[in-house]
Write an enzyme that holds these catalytic residues in place. Structure first.
Site, PDB file in Angstrom:
ATOM      1  N   GLU A  75       4.156   1.965   2.480  1.00 12.58           N
ATOM      2  CA  GLU A  75       3.375   2.104   1.249  1.00 12.58           C
ATOM      3  C   GLU A  75       3.192   3.592   0.979  1.00 12.58           C
ATOM      4  OE1 GLU A  75      -1.201   1.152  -0.180  1.00 12.58           O
ATOM      5  OE2 GLU A  75      -0.366   0.130   1.579  1.00 12.58           O
ATOM      6  N   ASP A  98     -10.543   4.099  -2.173  1.00 14.98           N
ATOM      7  CA  ASP A  98     -10.176   4.864  -1.002  1.00 14.98           C
ATOM      8  C   ASP A  98     -11.378   5.576  -0.400  1.00 14.98           C
ATOM      9  OD1 ASP A  98      -7.304   4.450  -0.779  1.00 14.98           O
ATOM     10  OD2 ASP A  98      -7.210   5.424  -2.733  1.00 14.98           O
TER      11      ASP A  98
END
Length: 278
Positions: free
Chosen positions: A49, A60
């Site tokens: 990824e 995140d």
């Protein structure tokens, strides 16, 4: 069949689970990212990824946010993602490994859905994880991806209603990204007690592989989750190790690219061993 469909069919035949490292493009530079991807592949990673740095990340945690900021401060442009993809395609160690981007929908929307998919495929990517694409707005992009043979991977979280989980699965392909914990990315020492039951229910609703991400800190948590998943996504733990290796190498005057690759390779090898043993 898409590269992801081929991969997961092959893994099922071997009774193996996928190891998917996450790396931030250009942190601290493209050469390092390429070297770390190649090292992860040699250590047993099945797919990768590739994070597209963005100034306002949605889910995140501090480790990946910091990596995005470092890349942006170094002058990151979207073209760097395409350049990296081409480098990986030309790298014999990595060329056969499927690669997907982790990208904000705002970037896709700005340059155009079809154009994004076309550029990504030309650069060797076979799919995109789009964490901020609402299921209510996913139909058009899902159709574009289906027409191009490009996988659209979407996220299911512990707070996603079951009706919504089914709708997300209908508009996804390649695999489903199951978020193990409520909150942001980051390493955890304990995972929710109902995780196994929740993944088990979702598995009964879809034929898509289910990969688990968020919170996998090392071999121990990887081993816990391997039996109930089709693959494991490991991000913050790798990004943190890469950043630390680069910083230490710069201080000691040694090669930071090699240091980052060696550190990531060793860690991925430990994850691979734990997953296979479990």
């Amino acid at each position: 069949m898409t590269p992801l469909q081929n991969l997961f069919e092959s893994l099922r035949g071997q009774n193996r689970k996928a190891l998917m490292p996450f790396l931030t493009t250009g942190d601290p530079n493209i050469d390092t990212t390429e070297a770390v991807v190649a090292a992860a592949r040699r250590a047993g990673a099945d797919l990768c990824e590739i994070g597209v740095p963005y100034s306002d990340p949605i889910a995140d945690g501090p480790v990946i946010q910091a990596s995005y900021q470092r890349a942006l401060d170094a002058g990151f442009k979207l073209q760097h993602v395409w350049d990296l993809g081409q480098h990986l395609t030309d790298n014999a160690d990595v060329a056969a490994m499927p690669r997907v981007t982790m990208v904000s929908y705002s970037i896709i929307y700005r340059i155009g859905m079809a154009k994004y998919v076309e550029q990504a495929m030309q650069a060797g990517y076979c799919g995109a994880i789009v964490p901020d694409l609402l299921v209510e707005e996913a139909d058009e992009f899902s159709k574009v991806c289906q027409e191009k043979g490009f996988d659209l991977i979407q996220l299911v979280t512990p707070t996603t209603t079951r009706d919504r989980q089914c709708r997300i699965a209908e508009l996804s392909s390649g695999f489903l990204y199951y978020v193990s914990v409520t909150g942001i990315t980051g390493e955890r020492t304990a995972l929710p007690a109902d995780l196994v039951d929740n993944v088990g229910w979702l598995r009964e609703q879809t034929e898509l592989p289910i990969c688990i991400g968020f919170g996998i800190s090392g071999p121990e948590t990887a081993a816990q989750l391997a039996p109930v998943s089709d693959g494991l996504i490991v991000g913050s733990a790798i990004v943190r190790r890469v950043a630390a290796a680069v910083a230490q190498a710069n201080e000691s005057g040694t090669d930071p690219v090699k240091a980052a690759a060696d550190e990531a390779g060793e860690f991925c090898r430990s994850l691979r061993s734990a997953i296979d043993a479990a």
